[in-house]
Design an enzyme around this catalytic site. Structure first.
Site, PDB file in Angstrom:
ATOM      1  N   SER A 194       5.425  36.283  13.962  1.00  0.00           N
ATOM      2  CA  SER A 194       5.378  35.646  12.655  1.00  0.00           C
ATOM      3  C   SER A 194       4.707  34.278  12.764  1.00  0.00           C
ATOM      4  O   SER A 194       3.570  34.190  13.208  1.00  0.00           O
ATOM      5  CB  SER A 194       6.778  35.585  12.051  1.00  0.00           C
ATOM      6  OG  SER A 194       6.723  35.294  10.674  1.00  0.00           O
ATOM      7  N   GLU A 318       5.956  45.305   6.591  1.00  0.00           N
ATOM      8  CA  GLU A 318       6.223  43.870   6.754  1.00  0.00           C
ATOM      9  C   GLU A 318       7.008  43.281   5.579  1.00  0.00           C
ATOM     10  O   GLU A 318       7.904  42.462   5.752  1.00  0.00           O
ATOM     11  CB  GLU A 318       4.899  43.097   6.902  1.00  0.00           C
ATOM     12  CG  GLU A 318       4.109  43.415   8.152  1.00  0.00           C
ATOM     13  CD  GLU A 318       4.593  42.669   9.378  1.00  0.00           C
ATOM     14  OE1 GLU A 318       5.648  42.014   9.311  1.00  0.00           O
ATOM     15  OE2 GLU A 318       3.913  42.755  10.421  1.00  0.00           O
ATOM     16  N   HIS A 411       9.353  43.475   8.944  1.00  0.00           N
ATOM     17  CA  HIS A 411       8.995  42.256   9.660  1.00  0.00           C
ATOM     18  C   HIS A 411      10.096  41.890  10.657  1.00  0.00           C
ATOM     19  O   HIS A 411      11.288  41.932  10.339  1.00  0.00           O
ATOM     20  CB  HIS A 411       8.820  41.123   8.645  1.00  0.00           C
ATOM     21  CG  HIS A 411       8.243  39.873   9.209  1.00  0.00           C
ATOM     22  ND1 HIS A 411       6.944  39.780   9.643  1.00  0.00           N
ATOM     23  CD2 HIS A 411       8.787  38.638   9.405  1.00  0.00           C
ATOM     24  CE1 HIS A 411       6.704  38.552  10.067  1.00  0.00           C
ATOM     25  NE2 HIS A 411       7.805  37.844   9.944  1.00  0.00           N
TER      26      HIS A 411
END
Length: 503
Positions: A194, A318, A411
């Site tokens: 990330s 995600e 995610h």
């Protein structure tokens, strides 16, 4: 093998603790505490110490909302400005020579997160690959990614790109000291997820980081984040307004205000931007033409990024995580309309047509996740493959429980297999409804490829390099496969779509 947990570094002796299979050192300072006159200044050298410094306990996480520094169901790490520290994990068994070094950069949108999270200790990864694992803290949010240099005075200087400079300082520490822990300073891989994945890309575009690492792994990067000088100035003024001080009093306030007051002011300014301009994130490295000369995507496109081997990829779903816990992405039709209507007038119809079923909520969520992560990652994959070995992946695996909950391969779900946590209580609960065998398989896939890359600069031979004519992409799933140009229609629809400016 490290014979003792008393290690002599360039700054003094640190004492860790020896577990059954690994030894650990926690919260070793790699720069001076950025407090007092050093607040909003580039990281400064550590003051050497005499005697033995205890490195068996974690110190502070970077300044952030306390929920961001959660390290357990009911545990939160204390936060503070004295946070420029790193952790080292080393296998106890002897090694025939210096071990490869893997440096992990945590995510959290550049506003939350900590290297003290148990998952990030990397013990299982270090043992499986016989590597030295380093995890770092760096300044976040108000103290790491807001450019207050406009408010500097002759008496008070404010530097920019502080979080990025911190990361460079941590890598410099690795070069100076990791050999004492049995690591090879000439074989350093940085990896992150990330915002940490974005940091990997930013470091690959930072001249000051040249020679400090040798390859990078970028897991789910919002790759085109990067604040322009104009946007940085607009946002800093918003932050000063939220702090409630006049511009001519800003310098003194920034130096003397309580850190939580500054943190809250900037958090409120971030929230305002996200509500008004969904999809934009104003807390990111500053493209200043100097320390970070170009935005990462532009640097990769021009070939000015460091020409090092790179693994880069995203997760299939995600966006789903953000709809439940952090409503910051453009995952609703009105947000998508605002975002895609700012530039190319044909972009909205072109993109939404590539996603059958739009504007159904699940499809909108997929668009938001792809816009933020997959779209810019595609640009980096294609660009960097012209200059250096590049390996692309997509993570598709999700246990049945994640599918039933509507998350899918969301995610950050790739962190469990990367760090080998398939046997952790959380992973066992996650796979209680099925998927344990699959999780073990994707754990092997991740770790064997990540470790091969850390040793040699290439994953296993079954993973072909990415090129613009073939676009070979490893689909990490149970079982794995290689696809060429997966989701081609969507990829083509995204071409030319960029982030609008902050207004």
């Amino acid at each position: 093998m490290v014979a003792s947990t008393d290690i002599k570094t360039a700054d003094g002796v640190v004492r860790g603790y020896r577990g059954r299979r690994v030894s650990r050192w926690r919260s070793i300072p790699y720069a001076a505490a950025p407090v007092g006159e050093l607040r909003f200044r580039a990281p400064q050298p550590v003051q050497p110490w005499n005697g033995v410094r205890d490195a068996t306990e974690f110190g502070f996480a970077a300044m952030q909302h306390r929920n961001g520094a959660r390290i357990g169901p009911r545990r939160q790490q204390p936060t503070g400005e004295d946070c420029l520290t790193l952790n080292v994990t080393v296998p106890n068994d002897p090694a025939p020579g210096p071990r490869p070094v893997m440096v992990f950069i945590h995510g959290g949108g550049y506003v939350i997160g900590t290297s003290a999270l148990g998952l990030y200790s990397g013990a299982r990864l270090a043992l499986r690959g016989d590597v030295v694992l380093v995890s770092i803290n760096y300044r976040l949010g108000a103290f790491g990614y807001v450019d207050f240099s406009e408010y500097a005075t002759p008496a008070h200087r404010f530097d920019s790109n502080l979080g990025l400079r911190d990361q460079v300082a941590a890598l410099e520490w690795v070069q100076r000291n990791i050999a004492a822990f049995g690591g090879d300073p000439n074989n350093v891989t940085i990896f992150g997820e990330s915002a940490g994945a974005h940091a990997v890309l930013a470091l690959m575009c930072t001249p000051a980081a040249a020679g400090l690492f040798h390859r990078g792994i970028s897991q789910s990067p919002p790759a085109d984040w990067g604040t322009s000088l104009a946007d940085a100035k607009v946002f800093a003024r918003r932050c000063i307004d939220k702090l409630g001080v006049a511009p001519d009093a800003a310098a003194q306030a920034l130096l003397t205000a309580r850190p939580n007051d500054i943190r809250r002011a900037v958090d409120h300014a971030v929230g305002s931007v996200l509500r008004e301009q969904p999809g934009l994130f104003p807390v990111a490295p500053l493209v200043d033409g100097d320390y970070l000369p170009q935005a990462p995507v532009d640097a990769f496109t021009s070939g000015s990024a460091h020409k090092l081997p790179l693994i880069i990829g995203t997760n299939r779903d995600e966006g789903t995580l953000f709809t439940r816990f952090d409503d910051t992405l453009p995952t609703t039709p009105d947000r998508i309309h605002w975002l895609l209507g700012q530039g190319d007038v044909a972009a909205e119809s072109r993109v939404t047509a590539a996603y059958p079923g739009y504007p159904k909520p699940k499809v909108a969520v997929r668009i938001g996740g792809d816009f933020t992560f997959w779209r810019p990652a595609l640009q980096v994959m294609a660009a960097h493959s012209r200059f250096a070995p590049t390996y692309a992946y997509r993570y598709d695996f999700a246990p049945r429980a994640l599918h039933l909950a509507g998350f899918g391969a969301t995610h950050a779900s790739d962190l469990l297999p990367v760090f080998g946590a398939a046997d952790s209580p959380f992973a066992r609960a996650l796979t209680a409804a099925g998927g344990q065998r699959g999780l073990r398989s994707v754990t092997r896939q991740f770790q064997e490829n990540w470790l091969a890359f850390a040793r040699t600069g290439a994953p296993l031979p079954s993973w072909p390099a990415y090129t613009e004519d073939q676009r070979a992409t490893m689909i990490i799933d149970y079982p794995p496969r290689v696809d060429h140009d997966p989701e081609q229609a969507k990829r083509l629809a995204w071409q030319g779509v960029t982030l609008p400016a902050l207004v």
